[in-house]
Design a protein around this motif. Structure first.
Motif, mmCIF file in Angstrom:
data_model
loop_
_atom_site.group_PDB
_atom_site.id
_atom_site.type_symbol
_atom_site.label_atom_id
_atom_site.label_comp_id
_atom_site.label_asym_id
_atom_site.label_seq_id
_atom_site.Cartn_x
_atom_site.Cartn_y
_atom_site.Cartn_z
ATOM 1 N N VAL A 11 -19.112 -12.806 -18.249
ATOM 2 C CA VAL A 11 -19.622 -12.827 -19.616
ATOM 3 C C VAL A 11 -18.548 -13.309 -20.598
ATOM 4 N N LYS A 12 -17.313 -12.931 -20.320
ATOM 5 C CA LYS A 12 -16.251 -13.252 -21.270
ATOM 6 C C LYS A 12 -15.567 -14.590 -20.997
ATOM 7 N N SER A 13 -15.690 -15.104 -19.772
ATOM 8 C CA SER A 13 -14.983 -16.356 -19.479
ATOM 9 C C SER A 13 -15.902 -17.577 -19.516
ATOM 10 N N ASN A 14 -17.195 -17.355 -19.774
ATOM 11 C CA ASN A 14 -18.122 -18.481 -19.940
ATOM 12 C C ASN A 14 -18.756 -18.392 -21.324
ATOM 13 N N ASP A 15 -18.922 -19.536 -21.979
ATOM 14 C CA ASP A 15 -19.512 -19.522 -23.322
ATOM 15 C C ASP A 15 -20.943 -19.000 -23.306
ATOM 16 N N VAL A 16 -21.727 -19.482 -22.342
ATOM 17 C CA VAL A 16 -23.134 -19.087 -22.264
ATOM 18 C C VAL A 16 -23.447 -18.698 -20.822
ATOM 19 N N VAL A 17 -23.943 -17.489 -20.644
ATOM 20 C CA VAL A 17 -24.271 -16.988 -19.314
ATOM 21 C C VAL A 17 -25.693 -16.458 -19.317
ATOM 22 N N LEU A 18 -26.446 -16.838 -18.291
ATOM 23 C CA LEU A 18 -27.809 -16.327 -18.135
ATOM 24 C C LEU A 18 -27.915 -15.603 -16.797
ATOM 25 N N GLU A 78 -21.474 -12.025 -26.222
ATOM 26 C CA GLU A 78 -22.413 -11.144 -26.936
ATOM 27 C C GLU A 78 -23.793 -11.181 -26.283
ATOM 28 N N PHE A 79 -24.360 -10.013 -26.043
ATOM 29 C CA PHE A 79 -25.704 -9.926 -25.480
ATOM 30 C C PHE A 79 -26.727 -10.333 -26.550
ATOM 31 N N ILE A 80 -27.501 -11.353 -26.261
ATOM 32 C CA ILE A 80 -28.478 -11.872 -27.217
ATOM 33 C C ILE A 80 -29.840 -11.221 -27.026
ATOM 34 N N GLY A 81 -30.254 -11.069 -25.779
ATOM 35 C CA GLY A 81 -31.540 -10.436 -25.514
ATOM 36 C C GLY A 81 -32.183 -11.000 -24.266
ATOM 37 N N GLY A 82 -33.437 -10.577 -24.053
ATOM 38 C CA GLY A 82 -34.203 -11.060 -22.918
ATOM 39 C C GLY A 82 -35.128 -12.187 -23.339
ATOM 40 N N CYS A 83 -36.084 -12.491 -22.477
ATOM 41 C CA CYS A 83 -36.962 -13.649 -22.679
ATOM 42 C C CYS A 83 -37.700 -13.623 -24.013
ATOM 43 N N ASP A 84 -38.267 -12.472 -24.362
ATOM 44 C CA ASP A 84 -39.082 -12.408 -25.582
ATOM 45 C C ASP A 84 -38.241 -12.679 -26.826
ATOM 46 N N ILE A 85 -37.037 -12.102 -26.836
ATOM 47 C CA ILE A 85 -36.153 -12.288 -27.992
ATOM 48 C C ILE A 85 -35.658 -13.723 -28.061
ATOM 49 N N VAL A 86 -35.281 -14.278 -26.915
ATOM 50 C CA VAL A 86 -34.791 -15.656 -26.884
ATOM 51 C C VAL A 86 -35.879 -16.618 -27.370
ATOM 52 N N ARG A 87 -37.113 -16.384 -26.920
ATOM 53 C CA ARG A 87 -38.208 -17.266 -27.325
ATOM 54 C C ARG A 87 -38.484 -17.149 -28.826
ATOM 55 N N GLU A 88 -38.502 -15.920 -29.319
ATOM 56 C CA GLU A 88 -38.737 -15.706 -30.754
ATOM 57 C C GLU A 88 -37.647 -16.369 -31.594
ATOM 58 N N MET A 89 -36.394 -16.205 -31.145
ATOM 59 C CA MET A 89 -35.275 -16.799 -31.883
ATOM 60 C C MET A 89 -35.343 -18.320 -31.843
ATOM 61 N N PHE A 90 -35.719 -18.854 -30.690
ATOM 62 C CA PHE A 90 -35.836 -20.306 -30.552
ATOM 63 C C PHE A 90 -36.899 -20.842 -31.501
#
Lengths: 110, 76
Positions: A11-18, A78-90
């Motif tokens: 999580v800390k050594s990659n900019d974006v992790v899924l 930073e934890f952004i969220g799961g699928c529903d949150i990611v979709r809403e934010m997008f």
């Protein structure tokens, strides 16, 4: 290295992790697939970690974030969220902004 | 295995007393639901925190019995 340390390091050594079910090339769950589609659409570089390959990882990530479901998206640690949150934010344009704020290059404009 | 919509609604209302809860059965199979939860007490909380409150109300069922609950939260 324990699983928590492994996750923390990823999580800390990659900019974006899924953390996802399946791989970015071959998602094995509709929710994971939706997040992959959004990230690919935005042209963001990210690392996908397949929780189906390791029960330790699957349980470990839920404990790490105190979040019961997968996928889970992290930007710059930073934890952004799961699928529903990611979709809403997008859909609201907030995800694109979050990447920009984090200094992560985004190729496509929604 | 599955959980019925009434039970999901009951747990959420019990955990978040001021919540307006709308459950939809997405596939008609009693297994894929979407829930919209609007609550005045969500004000000032991030989406992650709002979802977390709903997950807490569902008492460990989320991710287990409920593996396919699409969730939307907000303030009314």
């Amino acid at each position: 290295m324990g699983i928590e340390q492994f996750i923390d390091n990823e999580v800390k050594s990659n900019d974006v992790v899924l953390f996802m079910k399946g791989t970015p090339q071959f998602p094995q769950c509709g929710f994971s697939g939706q997040v992959v589609q959004i990230l690919d659409h935005l042209g963001v570089a990210y690392k996908g970690l397949n929780v189906l390959e390791s029960l330790d990882l699957r349980d470990g990530i839920k404990a790490y974030s105190n979040w019961p479901t997968i996928p889970q998206l992290y930007i710059k640690g930073e934890f952004i969220g799961g699928c529903d949150i990611v979709r809403e934010m997008f859909q609201a344009g907030e995800l694109q902004q979050a990447f920009k704020d984090a200094g992560v290059p985004v190729a496509a404009q929604a | 295995m599955a959980m019925d919509a009434g039970e999901i609604e009951r747990l959420i209302r019990e955990g978040i007393p001021d919540a307006q809860v709308t459950i939809r059965d997405l596939a008609g199979d009693g297994n894929h639901y979407s829930a919209t939860v609007l609550a005045p007490s969500f004000a000032g909380k991030t989406r992650v925190q709002q979802h977390q409150l709903v997950y807490n109300a569902l008492k460990g069922n989320m991710g287990g019995v409920l593996h396919a609950l699409a969730l939307q939260t907000g303030t009314p």
